[in-house]
Design a protein around this motif. Structure first.
Motif, PDB file in Angstrom:
ATOM      1  N   LEU A 117     -14.577 -21.128  29.211  1.00  0.00           N
ATOM      2  CA  LEU A 117     -16.003 -21.023  29.567  1.00  0.00           C
ATOM      3  C   LEU A 117     -16.746 -22.336  29.317  1.00  0.00           C
ATOM      4  O   LEU A 117     -17.595 -22.739  30.120  1.00  0.00           O
ATOM      5  CB  LEU A 117     -16.662 -19.855  28.834  1.00  0.00           C
ATOM      6  CG  LEU A 117     -16.096 -18.465  29.166  1.00  0.00           C
ATOM      7  CD1 LEU A 117     -16.984 -17.378  28.575  1.00  0.00           C
ATOM      8  CD2 LEU A 117     -15.947 -18.222  30.665  1.00  0.00           C
ATOM      9  N   VAL A 118     -16.402 -23.034  28.245  1.00  0.00           N
ATOM     10  CA  VAL A 118     -17.056 -24.327  27.968  1.00  0.00           C
ATOM     11  C   VAL A 118     -16.757 -25.308  29.108  1.00  0.00           C
ATOM     12  O   VAL A 118     -17.643 -26.015  29.579  1.00  0.00           O
ATOM     13  CB  VAL A 118     -16.625 -24.897  26.586  1.00  0.00           C
ATOM     14  CG1 VAL A 118     -17.031 -26.362  26.444  1.00  0.00           C
ATOM     15  CG2 VAL A 118     -17.237 -24.071  25.459  1.00  0.00           C
ATOM     16  N   ASP A 133     -28.594 -21.886  27.841  1.00  0.00           N
ATOM     17  CA  ASP A 133     -28.797 -21.286  26.524  1.00  0.00           C
ATOM     18  C   ASP A 133     -27.538 -20.611  26.015  1.00  0.00           C
ATOM     19  O   ASP A 133     -26.693 -20.185  26.801  1.00  0.00           O
ATOM     20  CB  ASP A 133     -30.020 -20.362  26.506  1.00  0.00           C
ATOM     21  CG  ASP A 133     -29.759 -18.975  27.028  1.00  0.00           C
ATOM     22  OD1 ASP A 133     -28.842 -18.308  26.528  1.00  0.00           O
ATOM     23  OD2 ASP A 133     -30.503 -18.537  27.921  1.00  0.00           O
ATOM     24  N   GLY A 134     -27.380 -20.616  24.684  1.00  0.00           N
ATOM     25  CA  GLY A 134     -26.192 -20.022  24.074  1.00  0.00           C
ATOM     26  C   GLY A 134     -26.173 -20.216  22.584  1.00  0.00           C
ATOM     27  O   GLY A 134     -27.208 -20.087  21.908  1.00  0.00           O
ATOM     28  N   ARG A 135     -24.965 -20.522  22.047  1.00  0.00           N
ATOM     29  CA  ARG A 135     -24.804 -20.699  20.601  1.00  0.00           C
ATOM     30  C   ARG A 135     -24.301 -22.100  20.258  1.00  0.00           C
ATOM     31  O   ARG A 135     -24.499 -22.570  19.159  1.00  0.00           O
ATOM     32  CB  ARG A 135     -23.761 -19.702  20.056  1.00  0.00           C
ATOM     33  CG  ARG A 135     -24.055 -18.235  20.322  1.00  0.00           C
ATOM     34  CD  ARG A 135     -25.271 -17.783  19.557  1.00  0.00           C
ATOM     35  NE  ARG A 135     -25.442 -16.337  19.641  1.00  0.00           N
ATOM     36  CZ  ARG A 135     -25.892 -15.698  20.711  1.00  0.00           C
ATOM     37  NH1 ARG A 135     -26.219 -16.373  21.792  1.00  0.00           N
ATOM     38  NH2 ARG A 135     -26.015 -14.379  20.702  1.00  0.00           N
ATOM     39  N   ASP A 136     -23.595 -22.698  21.218  1.00  0.00           N
ATOM     40  CA  ASP A 136     -22.916 -23.971  20.942  1.00  0.00           C
ATOM     41  C   ASP A 136     -23.258 -25.022  21.992  1.00  0.00           C
ATOM     42  O   ASP A 136     -22.485 -25.936  22.236  1.00  0.00           O
ATOM     43  CB  ASP A 136     -21.391 -23.734  20.953  1.00  0.00           C
ATOM     44  CG  ASP A 136     -20.908 -23.163  22.280  1.00  0.00           C
ATOM     45  OD1 ASP A 136     -21.750 -22.652  23.068  1.00  0.00           O
ATOM     46  OD2 ASP A 136     -19.704 -23.232  22.568  1.00  0.00           O
ATOM     47  N   ILE A 137     -24.390 -24.861  22.647  1.00  0.00           N
ATOM     48  CA  ILE A 137     -24.692 -25.773  23.769  1.00  0.00           C
ATOM     49  C   ILE A 137     -25.014 -27.177  23.246  1.00  0.00           C
ATOM     50  O   ILE A 137     -24.454 -28.161  23.732  1.00  0.00           O
ATOM     51  CB  ILE A 137     -25.843 -25.230  24.657  1.00  0.00           C
ATOM     52  CG1 ILE A 137     -25.595 -23.748  25.004  1.00  0.00           C
ATOM     53  CG2 ILE A 137     -25.991 -26.063  25.923  1.00  0.00           C
ATOM     54  CD1 ILE A 137     -24.266 -23.447  25.633  1.00  0.00           C
ATOM     55  N   GLY A 138     -25.881 -27.256  22.211  1.00  0.00           N
ATOM     56  CA  GLY A 138     -26.236 -28.572  21.671  1.00  0.00           C
ATOM     57  C   GLY A 138     -25.152 -29.172  20.779  1.00  0.00           C
ATOM     58  O   GLY A 138     -25.158 -30.367  20.509  1.00  0.00           O
ATOM     59  N   THR A 139     -24.231 -28.327  20.300  1.00  0.00           N
ATOM     60  CA  THR A 139     -23.201 -28.836  19.389  1.00  0.00           C
ATOM     61  C   THR A 139     -21.887 -29.155  20.103  1.00  0.00           C
ATOM     62  O   THR A 139     -21.244 -30.145  19.800  1.00  0.00           O
ATOM     63  CB  THR A 139     -22.914 -27.812  18.263  1.00  0.00           C
ATOM     64  OG1 THR A 139     -22.670 -26.530  18.871  1.00  0.00           O
ATOM     65  CG2 THR A 139     -24.081 -27.694  17.301  1.00  0.00           C
ATOM     66  N   VAL A 140     -21.485 -28.302  21.066  1.00  0.00           N
ATOM     67  CA  VAL A 140     -20.156 -28.462  21.683  1.00  0.00           C
ATOM     68  C   VAL A 140     -20.225 -28.755  23.186  1.00  0.00           C
ATOM     69  O   VAL A 140     -19.561 -29.656  23.680  1.00  0.00           O
ATOM     70  CB  VAL A 140     -19.305 -27.179  21.458  1.00  0.00           C
ATOM     71  CG1 VAL A 140     -17.969 -27.255  22.178  1.00  0.00           C
ATOM     72  CG2 VAL A 140     -19.101 -26.921  19.971  1.00  0.00           C
ATOM     73  N   VAL A 141     -21.019 -27.964  23.917  1.00  0.00           N
ATOM     74  CA  VAL A 141     -20.995 -28.084  25.383  1.00  0.00           C
ATOM     75  C   VAL A 141     -21.654 -29.399  25.820  1.00  0.00           C
ATOM     76  O   VAL A 141     -21.062 -30.177  26.568  1.00  0.00           O
ATOM     77  CB  VAL A 141     -21.671 -26.864  26.060  1.00  0.00           C
ATOM     78  CG1 VAL A 141     -21.580 -26.978  27.582  1.00  0.00           C
ATOM     79  CG2 VAL A 141     -21.011 -25.561  25.602  1.00  0.00           C
TER      80      VAL A 141
END
Ligand code: DC
Length: 229
Positions: A117-118, A133-141
């Motif tokens: 998905l990423v 929007d999500g949980r890891d957008i600013g950290t991983v995606v």
């Protein structure tokens, strides 16, 4: 205005999607709800009996079937917002059910699900001009996103919002069950081994417990303007 990437992360039901969707509409950006993508994989797994009776996932089977799971978004002309499609079927309503909500966290914790998905999310955002929007957008995606927002609100406020949302759609809802689900998902989302939910060091935090939707919209637009101008 510069075309930028906007990453909005936070706990479940904190109003991320509403603010992300409205901003995208206002500034003509693409909007992607990544929670809807994890929910779609969950719906697929439920429909294909990929959960055991004890709630555990038949991981090898799901892994082998990932190539058969096609998730896309199409603008709904009536609501002006994107609907989620799973293998060509509009599943926007089905992915919001309590059954999906209570099975999604373990699905979202699987590294092979996240990797697939990423990669799709990064392809969708390659041209910038996107609010995700999500949980890891600013950290991983999108660790290089020009604007990162981390949204919080108390568990009770969030459970009440989800309760109101389900009732408004004419769906069954029990406040205590929802609150329990919100707290359980907070725990799993922030303690899983792969990409746990946490604030990126360069994200701006917004606690919207006591803000109206209009106030939070205005705040978000201001942040966008400061960065994109
Ligand atoms: O935002 P939501 O409640 O629709 O998200 C559903 C689930 O998907 C939630 O339990 C966390 C997970 N999720 C995730 O792990 N990573 C994302 N980028 C988005 C959602």
């Amino acid at each position: 205005m510069k075309k930028i990437t906007i990453a909005i992360d936070g706990f479940s039901s904190c109003g991320k999607s509403t603010m992300a969707k409205d901003l995208a509409k206002e500034i003509g950006y693409i909007y992607v709800d990544t929670g809807a993508m994890y929910r779609s994989v969950t719906l697929y797994a439920l429909r294909h009996n990929l959960f055991n009776a004890d709630g555990s996932i038949r991981e090898e089977e799901l892994k082998a079937q990932m190539k058969n799971i096609n998730i896309s978004f199409q603008l709904n002309k009536t609501t002006g917002k994107p609907d989620t499609f799973l293998n060509g079927e509009n599943v926007e309503k089905d992915i919001r059910s309590m059954e999906v909500s209570s099975h999604v966290s373990p699905i979202a914790a699987l590294p092979f699900v996240r990797a697939a998905l990423v990669a799709q999310q990064q392809r969708m955002g390659a041209g910038k001009g996107i609010v995700m929007d999500g949980r890891d957008i600013g950290t991983v995606v999108f660790p290089d996103a020009e604007l990162k927002i981390f949204v919080t609100a108390s568990a009770e406020v969030r459970a009440q919002r989800r309760y109101d949302e389900l009732k408004a759609k004419g769906m069954e809802a029990n406040f205590n069950d929802i609150l329990k689900n919100v707290e359980e998902r907070d725990y799993i989302d922030s303690h899983r081994a792969t990409s746990p939910l946490h604030k990126a060091p360069d994200a701006i935090e917004l606690d919207n417990s006591n803000l109206t939707i209009a106030q939070q919209q205005q705040w978000l637009y201001e942040q966008y303007r400061k960065v994109a101008e």
